[in-house]
Each structure stands twice: as structure tokens, then as C-alpha cells.
Design a protein around this motif. Structure first.
Motif, mmCIF file in Angstrom:
data_model
loop_
_atom_site.group_PDB
_atom_site.id
_atom_site.type_symbol
_atom_site.label_atom_id
_atom_site.label_comp_id
_atom_site.label_asym_id
_atom_site.label_seq_id
_atom_site.Cartn_x
_atom_site.Cartn_y
_atom_site.Cartn_z
ATOM 1 N N LEU A 11 0.771 -0.910 0.268
ATOM 2 C CA LEU A 11 -0.024 -0.147 0.100
ATOM 3 C C LEU A 11 1.254 1.129 -0.189
ATOM 4 O O LEU A 11 0.465 2.603 -0.784
ATOM 5 C CB LEU A 11 -0.826 0.127 0.997
ATOM 6 C CG LEU A 11 -1.498 0.901 0.875
ATOM 7 C CD1 LEU A 11 -2.487 1.408 0.279
ATOM 8 C CD2 LEU A 11 -2.652 1.053 2.703
ATOM 9 N N ALA A 12 2.207 1.192 0.457
ATOM 10 C CA ALA A 12 2.858 2.319 0.900
ATOM 11 C C ALA A 12 3.340 3.253 -0.472
ATOM 12 O O ALA A 12 3.504 4.070 -1.334
ATOM 13 C CB ALA A 12 3.500 2.369 2.343
ATOM 14 N N SER A 13 3.907 1.660 -1.126
ATOM 15 C CA SER A 13 4.636 1.574 -2.092
ATOM 16 C C SER A 13 3.347 2.404 -3.660
ATOM 17 O O SER A 13 3.853 2.986 -4.619
ATOM 18 C CB SER A 13 4.292 -0.018 -2.799
ATOM 19 O OG SER A 13 6.241 -0.193 -2.272
ATOM 20 N N ALA A 37 -2.553 1.864 8.449
ATOM 21 C CA ALA A 37 -2.638 2.516 6.994
ATOM 22 C C ALA A 37 -2.810 4.084 7.726
ATOM 23 O O ALA A 37 -2.290 4.431 6.555
ATOM 24 C CB ALA A 37 -4.770 2.548 7.212
ATOM 25 N N THR A 38 -2.735 4.611 9.133
ATOM 26 C CA THR A 38 -2.777 5.838 9.685
ATOM 27 C C THR A 38 -0.288 6.224 9.251
ATOM 28 O O THR A 38 -0.090 6.587 8.767
ATOM 29 C CB THR A 38 -2.809 5.778 10.823
ATOM 30 O OG1 THR A 38 -4.073 5.855 11.367
ATOM 31 C CG2 THR A 38 -2.350 7.057 11.475
ATOM 32 N N ARG A 39 -0.013 4.126 9.550
ATOM 33 C CA ARG A 39 1.369 4.269 9.208
ATOM 34 C C ARG A 39 2.081 5.096 8.614
ATOM 35 O O ARG A 39 2.866 5.558 7.998
ATOM 36 C CB ARG A 39 1.771 3.214 10.175
ATOM 37 C CG ARG A 39 3.849 3.141 10.411
ATOM 38 C CD ARG A 39 3.876 2.172 10.885
ATOM 39 N NE ARG A 39 3.886 0.659 9.869
ATOM 40 C CZ ARG A 39 2.872 -0.150 10.495
ATOM 41 N NH1 ARG A 39 2.350 -0.414 11.461
ATOM 42 N NH2 ARG A 39 2.976 -1.719 9.776
ATOM 43 N N VAL A 40 1.126 4.102 6.903
ATOM 44 C CA VAL A 40 2.173 4.937 6.247
ATOM 45 C C VAL A 40 1.812 6.038 5.930
ATOM 46 O O VAL A 40 2.369 6.486 4.795
ATOM 47 C CB VAL A 40 0.669 3.616 4.384
ATOM 48 C CG1 VAL A 40 1.326 4.444 3.307
ATOM 49 C CG2 VAL A 40 1.038 1.745 4.985
ATOM 50 N N LEU A 41 0.797 6.442 5.735
ATOM 51 C CA LEU A 41 0.281 7.839 5.584
ATOM 52 C C LEU A 41 1.835 9.056 6.092
ATOM 53 O O LEU A 41 2.189 9.739 6.285
ATOM 54 C CB LEU A 41 -0.731 8.680 6.213
ATOM 55 C CG LEU A 41 -2.242 8.428 5.052
ATOM 56 C CD1 LEU A 41 -3.275 8.648 6.404
ATOM 57 C CD2 LEU A 41 -1.928 8.403 3.875
#
Length: 224
Positions: free
Chosen positions: A40-42, A166-170
Motif C-alpha cells: 500500500l505504501a508503494s 494505514a495511518t502509519r503508511v500516511l
């Protein structure tokens, strides 16, 4: 500048219709390209530096006061996928309703008349930012953030992903988000002096291909 207006515009609860769209992550999940927090991060990083940069620069240019109709045409030229053009205008129409309620302005009214079926969403957002007393950088930050927050939020539903992941990704993308927004704001300043060809035209062909396929799905969770 109104810091409160920036918070209102960037709030995910602002009724601009974005919650119904996945930002391309739904077909990416189905194809197996996004399956966990790392992928997701990518995905979000790629979207930020391509579609996000283009959209942020259009919003920044509108916030600076460049001709919104010319910017709308520039947005069309930078959006090769018919499905994504239709989505951008649908979101622009919804953004226009919310923006005119929040910050009534003659510029928003004029664009609504000129584009009754909707202008591209980043252009409308830029005009809304200007009406709310925000800067070009503020508008670019709003668009850059929604470029990644939309897919991240959608992935929680599509993958049953932990919201904390998901929040960590942001949070991990914060530095890049700032850099993209500032690059977009600088491009808008250049466009004011040199013409709209100075705006970025980065492409993400796989997003275009997936958007066209997604639009033909008979059953889907998100509109795009």
C-alpha cells in the motif's frame, strides 16, 4: 491565511464525495498489487509522485488566480483515461456544491455556470482554497494529502487492513507529501509567469489502464 479553513478543506468529513472513491486501489487490490501495508505504501508513493503532483499543481495554480477554464482544459490534457476524466468531473461537481456552501464566491459561481457538468476536482479545490483565504501551497497540500489518504482509507475496507497500519503508511509519506506539495506550488508560480505548459504532466499509465478496467466491472465497492 486561515488555518481553520485549511483544516475544514482537508478534513475527510468535508462532503466532497471522496469517500466513495478508492483512488485506484480497488483494482490494484484485485490484481494482487496491493495486499499489505508495505505494498500500500508503494502504491501511495507512486500515486503521489505522478497523479498527485499533477493534481496538486493544478489546485495551486487555481488558488493563485490562474484562469480556471484554461486549467480545466490543462487537466483534461493531463488525464488520458476517459474513466478518470469522468471521475474528476464528478468529484469536481460534488466539491463545487460543498465549496459554494462553505465559502461563497463569484469565481466558484462563474466556474459552476461554465462547467455545469463539473470541472476537474483539483481546479475546484484550488478556487475553494482561494475563496477561503488559503495559499497555493495550502491547496497543493490538500490535494497531495487526499491523493494518498483516499487509497489508504479504502485499503482498510478492501483488505481488512489494520487502521493503525494505514495511518502509519500516511505518516511515513509525510516528508514526501510536503516535498510534492511545495514542488507543485513552485510549478504554479512558474505557470503564472510562463504559461500552463510549466505545470507538471507526470503520467501513471498503469493507473489509467486499471481505471478503465475498473469502470467496466459490473460489481464494485467503490465508484473508482
Amino acid at each position: 491565511m486561515s488555518r481553520a479553513a485549511l483544516l475544514v478543506l482537508a478534513d475527510g468529513r468535508f462532503p466532497a464525495g471522496g469517500h466513495a472513491h478508492s483512488g485506484g486501489v480497488e483494482p490494484a487490490v484485485k490484481a494482487g498489487r496491493v495486499h499489505d501495508a508495505a505494498s500500500l505504501a508503494s502504491f501511495c508513493r507512486g500515486r503521489l509522485h505522478t497523479a498527485g503532483l499533477v493534481s496538486a499543481s493544478l489546485a495551486a495554480a487555481a488558488a493563485l488566480g490562474l484562469d480556471p477554464l484554461a486549467l480545466d482544459e490543462a487537466a483534461d490534457a493531463r488525464t488520458p483515461s476517459p474513466a478518470l476524466r469522468a471521475t474528476a468531473r464528478k468529484l469536481g461537481r460534488q466539491m463545487m456544491r460543498a465549496a459554494r456552501a462553505a465559502w461563497p464566491s463569484a469565481s466558484l459561481d462563474a466556474l459552476a455556470v461554465a462547467r455545469p457538468r463539473g470541472a476537474h476536482q483539483p481546479v475546484v479545490l484550488g478556487l475553494a482554497a482561494r475563496a477561503g483565504g488559503l495559499s497555493a501551497s495550502d491547496a497543493a497540500h490538500c490535494v497531495a494529502y487526499e491523493t494518498v489518504s483516499g487509497p489508504a482509507t479504502a485499503a482498510v475496507r478492501l483488505l481488512s487492513l489494520d487502521p493503525f497500519d494505514a495511518t502509519r503508511v500516511l505518516a511515513g509519506l509525510a516528508g514526501e507529501l510536503d516535498a510534492v506539495a511545495e514542488r507543485a506550488a513552485r510549478a504554479a508560480v512558474s505557470a503564472a509567469a510562463e504559461g500552463l505548459s510549466a505545470l507538471p504532466a507526470a503520467s501513471a499509465p498503469l493507473l489509467d489502464v486499471m481505471a478503465e478496467a475498473h469502470a467496466a466491472w459490473p460489481v464494485r465497492l467503490f465508484a473508482s
